[in-house]
Design an enzyme around this catalytic site. Sequence first.
Site, PDB file in Angstrom:
ATOM      1  N   GLY A  70     -11.802   2.874  -1.884  1.00  0.00           N
ATOM      2  CA  GLY A  70     -11.995   2.403  -3.252  1.00  0.00           C
ATOM      3  C   GLY A  70     -13.315   1.692  -3.446  1.00  0.00           C
ATOM      4  O   GLY A  70     -13.940   1.793  -4.509  1.00  0.00           O
ATOM      5  N   GLN A 180      -5.449  -0.916  -8.350  1.00  0.00           N
ATOM      6  CA  GLN A 180      -4.175  -1.636  -8.310  1.00  0.00           C
ATOM      7  C   GLN A 180      -3.190  -1.174  -9.384  1.00  0.00           C
ATOM      8  O   GLN A 180      -2.107  -1.759  -9.506  1.00  0.00           O
ATOM      9  CB  GLN A 180      -4.427  -3.143  -8.456  1.00  0.00           C
ATOM     10  N   SER A 200      -7.257   4.648  -5.102  1.00  0.00           N
ATOM     11  CA  SER A 200      -7.270   4.566  -3.638  1.00  0.00           C
ATOM     12  C   SER A 200      -5.918   4.972  -3.066  1.00  0.00           C
ATOM     13  O   SER A 200      -4.870   4.668  -3.650  1.00  0.00           O
ATOM     14  CB  SER A 200      -7.620   3.145  -3.194  1.00  0.00           C
ATOM     15  N   GLY A 201      -5.939   5.630  -1.900  1.00  0.00           N
ATOM     16  CA  GLY A 201      -4.725   6.168  -1.306  1.00  0.00           C
ATOM     17  C   GLY A 201      -3.811   5.142  -0.669  1.00  0.00           C
ATOM     18  O   GLY A 201      -2.588   5.223  -0.790  1.00  0.00           O
ATOM     19  N   THR A 238     -18.280  16.700   5.853  1.00  0.00           N
ATOM     20  CA  THR A 238     -16.957  17.301   5.983  1.00  0.00           C
ATOM     21  C   THR A 238     -15.887  16.392   5.401  1.00  0.00           C
ATOM     22  O   THR A 238     -15.819  15.197   5.712  1.00  0.00           O
ATOM     23  CB  THR A 238     -16.639  17.574   7.468  1.00  0.00           C
ATOM     24  N   CYS A 324     -10.289  -7.902   1.034  1.00  0.00           N
ATOM     25  CA  CYS A 324     -11.726  -7.773   1.282  1.00  0.00           C
ATOM     26  C   CYS A 324     -12.449  -9.119   1.275  1.00  0.00           C
ATOM     27  O   CYS A 324     -13.590  -9.214   1.710  1.00  0.00           O
ATOM     28  CB  CYS A 324     -12.354  -6.834   0.253  1.00  0.00           C
TER      29      CYS A 324
END
Length: 379
Positions: A70, A180, A200-201, A238, A324
Amino acid sequence: METYLDNSATTRVSDTVAALIHRMMTEEYGNPSSLHRKGFLAEQRMTAAREQIAAVLGVRREEIAFTSCGSEANNLAVLGAVRANRRTGSKVVTTAVEHDSLLAAAAQLEKEGFQVVRVAPRSDGSLDPQEVAAQVDENTVLVSVMHVNSETGAINDLRTIARLAKRNNPKVLVHGDCVQSFGRLPIAPESWKLDLVTMSGHKIHGPKGVAALYHRKGVRVQPLYYGSAQEYGFHPGTENVPGICGFGLAAEEIWAGQKKNMALYTELRQLLLEKCREIPGVCINSPLDGAPYITNLSVPGVRSEVMIHYLEQLGIYVSSGSACSKGARSHVLTAMALPLERVDSAVRVSLCRDNTPEDIEYFCVCLAKGAREIARVRS
């Protein structure tokens, strides 16, 4: 008993997602750029994942570009869009309560000569759309606002912000950091007039190391780095096919259970608030109308890290704010003008679909116990 209540930092990967990732790593492991059958099958899988994510937003699959996280998607949205559209203006409007990745990108733009305006939040941590839009003029190239605040759960009205901003300047681009909220709250980029959206995953039971940026067709974005043409040139190299496929399945799964999940979050948050009212001194820092899966609270007099480690010894995992920030004093709570005693004692409880009422009951019992025992030791 392990009680995990730090889901805004990351979530447990679902069993079905983990199984798919394993299969993609051990059986369907082709490079999607290869011309043979394994490469073609990998490309098909990746396209399907792109469609799964696009379906949650109601957009075209060609408008979804995958990134590594993210923070990269935020940097791509802010730095990439502003640099690519510098001829339309030199001003950026954001807020004082954004994620560190966005604030750092904005600071970099200032070094490059752009003007950055950071709008302060209201006392509950949310933003007044009128105040954000009032900063938009003919020289503004981008407006960037977080949908759900990662520390307090405050929900910002992106639809109104975008509408008012574009009324002041039809050419302005609007970016929503929806890390979020993606998969948990409805997001409609087309009808909301959003040009860029970050997702974001690992916030939705998918893997770490994969995220995505919605970029409306026709919006110019300059890459952060260069190489091959993967992901429309935005993220050369990749692709992380296993991660991308896991992200796609996680998005499909969480969106399918969205209403059920929200009902659970609402029930658990109500229980949390009721139990916290019984604990002397506890203050709630989150707005009552915020996202029900994030609650920020303080036990004044007990520093965040002390309480977090106390709870950890009892099998409870919470945080003091954004992962973070690594324990730094919260810029979000500081911007809300909360007393420093509350800022320094803040604890964030963030829920997922796996949490139960028993988790909340246990947390509150241990929080009350910790408040008493730590205060007794200090005295």
